[in-house]
Structure formats: structure tokens, C-alpha cells
Write a protein that holds these residues in place. Structure first.
Motif, short mmCIF file in Angstrom:
data_model
loop_
_atom_site.label_atom_id
_atom_site.label_comp_id
_atom_site.label_asym_id
_atom_site.label_seq_id
_atom_site.Cartn_x
_atom_site.Cartn_y
_atom_site.Cartn_z
N ARG A 138 0.83 -1.22 0.00
CA ARG A 138 0.00 0.00 0.00
C ARG A 138 0.85 1.25 0.00
O ARG A 138 1.63 1.48 0.93
CB ARG A 138 -0.85 0.00 1.26
N CYS A 146 -7.51 5.50 4.77
CA CYS A 146 -8.28 4.28 4.46
C CYS A 146 -9.52 4.25 5.35
O CYS A 146 -9.44 4.57 6.54
CB CYS A 146 -7.42 3.04 4.72
N HIS A 149 -13.35 -0.59 8.27
CA HIS A 149 -13.91 -1.86 7.82
C HIS A 149 -13.35 -3.00 8.67
O HIS A 149 -12.40 -2.80 9.43
CB HIS A 149 -13.56 -2.11 6.34
N ASP A 151 -11.89 -7.09 7.94
CA ASP A 151 -11.44 -7.85 6.77
C ASP A 151 -12.36 -9.03 6.42
O ASP A 151 -12.39 -9.47 5.27
CB ASP A 151 -10.01 -8.37 6.99
N TRP A 166 -0.41 -6.47 9.17
CA TRP A 166 -0.12 -5.15 8.62
C TRP A 166 1.34 -4.85 8.96
O TRP A 166 1.73 -4.89 10.14
CB TRP A 166 -1.04 -4.12 9.24
N LEU A 179 -1.81 2.63 10.88
CA LEU A 179 -3.05 1.88 11.00
C LEU A 179 -3.73 2.22 12.33
O LEU A 179 -3.06 2.46 13.33
CB LEU A 179 -2.80 0.37 10.94
N PHE A 236 -3.96 -8.99 13.16
CA PHE A 236 -5.32 -8.87 13.70
C PHE A 236 -6.25 -9.83 12.99
O PHE A 236 -5.96 -10.31 11.88
CB PHE A 236 -5.84 -7.42 13.64
N HIS A 242 -10.95 -1.72 11.67
CA HIS A 242 -9.75 -0.88 11.52
C HIS A 242 -9.88 0.03 10.31
O HIS A 242 -10.78 -0.13 9.49
CB HIS A 242 -8.49 -1.75 11.41
N ALA A 244 -7.30 3.73 8.87
CA ALA A 244 -5.97 4.33 8.98
C ALA A 244 -6.11 5.80 9.33
O ALA A 244 -7.15 6.42 9.05
CB ALA A 244 -5.20 4.18 7.67
N ARG A 255 3.22 7.15 2.56
CA ARG A 255 3.29 6.04 3.53
C ARG A 255 3.34 4.72 2.75
O ARG A 255 2.50 4.50 1.86
CB ARG A 255 2.06 6.09 4.43
N SER A 257 3.26 0.59 3.26
CA SER A 257 3.03 -0.52 4.19
C SER A 257 2.52 -1.70 3.38
O SER A 257 2.32 -1.60 2.16
CB SER A 257 1.99 -0.11 5.24
N ASP A 259 -0.27 -5.19 3.63
CA ASP A 259 -1.12 -6.09 4.38
C ASP A 259 -1.19 -7.42 3.64
O ASP A 259 -1.30 -7.47 2.42
CB ASP A 259 -2.50 -5.53 4.72
N ARG A 261 -2.42 -11.82 4.20
CA ARG A 261 -3.30 -12.70 4.97
C ARG A 261 -2.74 -14.11 5.01
O ARG A 261 -2.10 -14.54 4.04
CB ARG A 261 -4.71 -12.76 4.33
O1 LIG Z 1 -3.05 0.27 5.43
C1 LIG Z 1 -4.18 0.70 5.34
O2 LIG Z 1 -4.44 1.87 5.09
C2 LIG Z 1 -5.33 -0.23 5.54
C3 LIG Z 1 -4.92 -1.65 5.72
C4 LIG Z 1 -6.04 -2.58 5.84
O3 LIG Z 1 -7.18 -2.23 5.67
C5 LIG Z 1 -5.80 -3.95 6.20
O4 LIG Z 1 -4.67 -4.29 6.52
O5 LIG Z 1 -6.77 -4.73 6.16
#
Ligand SMILES: O=C(O)CCC(=O)C(=O)O
Length: 321
Positions: A138, A146, A149, A151, A166, A179, A236, A242, A244, A255, A257, A259, A261
Motif C-alpha cells: 500500500r 483508508c 472496515h 477484513d 499489517w 493503521l 489482527f 480498523h 488508517a 506512507r 506498508s 497487508d 493474509r
Molecule cells: O493500510 C491501510 O491503510 C489499511 C490496511 C487494511 O485495511 C488492512 O490491513 O486490512
């Protein structure tokens, strides 16, 4: 100087009743039962320095160099400073190929599939795990963030036993778009009885309410975040609400980062994100977050339409409102 914090454009109330800092779980590493218990209790696990910082910084450099090719990073500054550029080459680039090249980068994969990350997920899921074939690197420009929501609805067509991680790809101060997660939201009956039973695609989900106070009062307790350093990992579950903080970098830093799964290898995988041909949310689109705000209607905050050569076809923000 204390920087203001906003999310979805709303100033965050940082009084102690409404805001706190993520608790670390490093002392639990090596004790699988304690990790699982803490995850069930908190809805998240935050590790300081789980990954070698040089592994993370190599991924940062690899990805930012690719964004610099598009002009999204201004390489008159050191590339790793991630100063936003004018994005002059985005309109002509093949974003399908670009996005694939970011996701498949050797250094990036070395982060998401690092043995220490895998070991934590194996402890949490009680057996051998795999990462989803799709990963979500991201890149968040100044001014972007963000929406709120969980996941679950986006990932639940295989098993429901999934953990998200994350991972900041570099240092991220709160005001640069850390986050943000809602304490105790994983226990919210309101979420469990409605939203968490949805399928994001079939039910056309958008972000939850944008107002952090309204969201807090409906679904949980304090908003939690922190200043992240390279090597930190935040895990998580599918029920933890969550979003951001907005990236308010005063120097124009983007930024970066990731994410990703994880699920057990012996459980069915969500076909949206796994297999030889990944279609994500369907249609001819690529994962390219930002560039406007649509409340994630038809996933447009994160997924962009592309033409047959992978070129961006941006929907008009105003038309969607
Ligand atoms: O990094 C973000 O802005 C959101 C990340 C996110 O929604 C997630 O990790 O599910």
C-alpha cells in the motif's frame, strides 16, 4: 510539536477515554497458547522488531524505486525518503504489469513470507500456514487514508480462520498514516449480527461510517495506534474493525506498508485472492489505492479500472457521490 491526527478527514479525539497506544506482545513470543489467548482477548497482536529492519528496508527500496519510475516518488530526494512526485507517468503506464511487479518483488516477498511472520501465524492458527497468493502493498500519498472496515467480508469465501498482518515498510509516524484499530470491536455483537455475515462483493459493501466517534460508539472502545518502526508487525483477526490515520506528512512523504493474509494450508482458500488467475473484485482492475475518494463504492478507493493495455481509467469522484 504534536501533530494533529485525522481519519477520513475527521480530527481524532485523543483524550485517554477515546484513544490509546497498541499494547506489545513481544514477551509472548515462543508461547503459542499465550499468543492465541492474547489474540482472542485483544483482537490484535503487536510485535516490535519481529522482522530484521534490513529485510524491511530492502523491500521499501525495491518498491519505492518502482514508484519512482511512474513519477509517484520524486527521486530528486533520496528514494527511500518517499517524497511524493507528480505521478506524470501513471496515465501511460501499464498498471497491471506494474502492480504485479511490486507484488512479486523478491525483497517484498521476503517480508510477507519471512519465517518469523509465518511462525506467529502458525502459532495462532495451530498448524502449517500459507500466505494468500495475493498481497496488498500500500502506497498512500499525502492527504490519503483508508476507511473503516473489518477484513472478514472481503476474505471469507474459503475458511473464516484467517489472520491479517499489517507491516510498515519503513518508519511510519502516526500523522503519516498509521493503521488505526478499534479496541474490543472484535466482540461487537452489532458487527457479528450484520456486517460480519456479509460478503463484500455479493453485498456491495462500502466503508463503515467515516466519523471516528460515531464508529467508536457503535462498535467498540478506544481507537488504538502507534508510531511504527521498520521490523514491527501488527496481526489482527477478521473481526477487528480498523482503518488508517490520514497521511498528514508535512514534508510530503508517502506512507508505504503491506497487508497480507494467512490461513492453514489444509483449509479451503478464498478464490478471490488465491490460485493461478486472481480476479480480486472482478472486472479489469488493478490494486492501486488512492487518487480520489469514492467511499470504496465498487472498491474504487483501492481498485482501479484499466483498459486492455493496463492503462488507468479513473472514474470521476464527483459522479460517484
Ligand atoms: O493500510 C491501510 O491503510 C489499511 C490496511 C487494511 O485495511 C488492512 O490491513 O486490512
Amino acid at each position: 510539536m504534536t501533530m494533529r491526527l485525522t481519519t477520513n478527514g475527521y480530527e481524532l479525539d485523543t483524550s485517554p477515554e477515546r484513544f490509546g497506544v497498541l499494547e506489545t506482545a513481544d514477551e509472548l513470543l515462543g508461547d503459542d497458547a499465550a499468543l492465541s489467548e492474547a489474540m482472542a482477548e485483544r483482537g490484535y497482536l503487536f510485535f516490535k522488531g519481529l522482522l530484521p529492519s534490513e529485510t524491511v528496508l530492502a523491500a521499501r527500496h525495491e518498491i519505492l524505486t518502482k514508484y519512482a519510475i511512474l513519477g509517484e516518488i520524486d527521486d530528486r530526494h533520496p528514494i527511500d525518503d518517499a517524497i511524493a512526485g507528480d505521478g506524470h507517468a501513471v496515465a501511460d503506464a501499464n498498471l497491471r504489469a506494474f502492480s504485479e511487479s511490486v507484488r512479486s518483488g523478491y525483497h517484498y516477498r521476503s517480508v510477507t513470507d519471512h519465517e518469523r511472520v509465518t511462525a506467529v501465524h502458525e502459532a495462532l492458527l495451530g498448524g502449517p500456514v500459507r500466505s494468500f497468493d495475493f498481497r496488498w502493498p500500500r502506497f498512500v500519498r499525502p492527504g490519503e487514508g483508508c476507511g473503516f472496515h473489518c477484513d472478514g467480508p472481503y476474505m471469507n469465501r474459503g475458511t473464516s480462520r484467517i489472520v491479517s498482518s499489517w507491516i510498515p515498510l519503513g518508519g511510519i509516524r502516526r500523522f503519516e498514516g498509521s493503521l488505526l484499530l478499534l479496541e474490543n470491536s472484535h466482540r461487537s455483537e452489532r458487527l457479528h449480527n450484520g456486517y460480519l455475515q456479509a460478503d463484500a462483493d455479493a453485498d456491495g459493501l462500502e466503508w463503515l461510517d467515516a466519523d471516528p466517534v460515531v464508529t467508536q460508539e457503535k462498535y467498540g472502545d478506544r481507537w488504538l495506534t502507534t508510531d511504527f518502526e521498520p521490523g514491527d508487525v501488527l496481526c489482527f483477526g477478521m473481526h477487528t474493525l480498523h482503518g488508517a490515520l490520514d497521511n498528514l506528512s508535512p514534508v510530503g512523504r508517502c506512507r508505504l506498508s503491506s497487508d497480507s493474509r494467512y490461513q492453514r494450508i489444509d483449509e479451503p482458500a478464498d478464490p478471490r485472492w488465491n490460485g493461478k488467475r486472481i480476479e480480486g473484485h472482478g472486472g479489469s482492475r488493478v490494486f492501486y489505492p488512492g487518487l480520489g475518494q469514492w467511499n470504496n463504492r465498487d472498491f474504487q478507493d483501492e481498485w482501479k479500472d484499466v483498459d486492455e493495455r493496463g492503462r488507468l481509467e479513473l472514474r470521476d469522484t464527483m459522479d460517484q457521490r
